[in-house]
Design a protein around this motif. Structure first.
Motif, PDB file in Angstrom:
ATOM      1  N   ASP A  27       0.828  -1.208   0.000  1.00  0.00           N
ATOM      2  CA  ASP A  27       0.000   0.000   0.000  1.00  0.00           C
ATOM      3  C   ASP A  27       0.863   1.258   0.000  1.00  0.00           C
ATOM      4  N   VAL A  28       1.937   1.244   0.764  1.00  0.00           N
ATOM      5  CA  VAL A  28       2.829   2.410   0.827  1.00  0.00           C
ATOM      6  C   VAL A  28       3.508   2.623  -0.523  1.00  0.00           C
ATOM      7  N   ARG A  33       3.836   5.689  -5.682  1.00  0.00           N
ATOM      8  CA  ARG A  33       3.675   5.690  -7.139  1.00  0.00           C
ATOM      9  C   ARG A  33       2.561   6.635  -7.569  1.00  0.00           C
ATOM     10  N   HIS A  34       1.469   6.680  -6.799  1.00  0.00           N
ATOM     11  CA  HIS A  34       0.364   7.595  -7.097  1.00  0.00           C
ATOM     12  C   HIS A  34       0.854   9.046  -7.089  1.00  0.00           C
ATOM     13  N   PHE A  35       1.615   9.411  -6.058  1.00  0.00           N
ATOM     14  CA  PHE A  35       2.120  10.785  -5.964  1.00  0.00           C
ATOM     15  C   PHE A  35       3.019  11.133  -7.135  1.00  0.00           C
ATOM     16  N   HIS A  36       3.813  10.171  -7.587  1.00  0.00           N
ATOM     17  CA  HIS A  36       4.706  10.435  -8.718  1.00  0.00           C
ATOM     18  C   HIS A  36       3.948  10.493 -10.048  1.00  0.00           C
ATOM     19  N   GLY A  95       4.724  18.892  -5.939  1.00  0.00           N
ATOM     20  CA  GLY A  95       5.626  18.327  -6.921  1.00  0.00           C
ATOM     21  C   GLY A  95       6.493  19.400  -7.556  1.00  0.00           C
ATOM     22  N   LEU A  96       7.529  18.974  -8.232  1.00  0.00           N
ATOM     23  CA  LEU A  96       8.406  19.901  -8.920  1.00  0.00           C
ATOM     24  C   LEU A  96       8.208  19.764 -10.424  1.00  0.00           C
ATOM     25  N   PRO A  97       8.275  20.866 -11.157  1.00  0.00           N
ATOM     26  CA  PRO A  97       8.062  20.817 -12.612  1.00  0.00           C
ATOM     27  C   PRO A  97       9.288  20.305 -13.361  1.00  0.00           C
ATOM     28  N   ILE A  98       9.530  18.968 -13.281  1.00  0.00           N
ATOM     29  CA  ILE A  98      10.673  18.377 -13.959  1.00  0.00           C
ATOM     30  C   ILE A  98      10.192  17.221 -14.843  1.00  0.00           C
ATOM     31  N   GLN A  99      10.982  16.891 -15.837  1.00  0.00           N
ATOM     32  CA  GLN A  99      10.706  15.739 -16.692  1.00  0.00           C
ATOM     33  C   GLN A  99      11.571  14.589 -16.205  1.00  0.00           C
TER      34      GLN A  99
END
Length: 100
Positions: A27-28, A33-36, A95-99
């Motif tokens: 679950d963790v 993964r959801h946040f990413h 989040g940060l605006p990165i690719q």
């Protein structure tokens, strides 16, 4: 599975973890993964805050939302009535605006 994940698993070999920790591992990982997958920039974390609030409620915590904007506070009450000890945990959720 990344090299970092594999290294972390190697470090944990031989360490006896509580059954409760092992039980929530998947679950963790799913939450991380959801946040990413759905990052939100600073001051725009509406869906992230909602997701976190729902998870905290699922864990049985008292939840207050919209703290200072999209902030979320979860309170876990201890078993001792009127207990004097308090622990606070703080985390950023923007989040940060990165690719990647």
């Amino acid at each position: 599975v990344t090299k970092t994940t594999m290294a972390a698993h190697e470090e944990l070999k031989g360490i006896k973890l509580r059954k409760e920790v092992v039980a929530i591992e998947k679950d963790v990982i799913a939450m991380r993964r959801h946040f990413h997958m759905y990052p939100e920039l600073s001051l725009k974390e509406q869906k992230t805050a909602q997701y976190i609030a729902e998870k905290l409620k699922d864990f049985g915590l008292e939840v207050t939302t919209n703290v200072g904007g999209h902030g979320v506070v979860g309170v876990l009450r201890g078993g001792v009535k009127g207990g004097a000890r308090t622990i606070a945990i703080r985390a950023d959720m923007d989040g940060l605006p990165i690719q990647e």
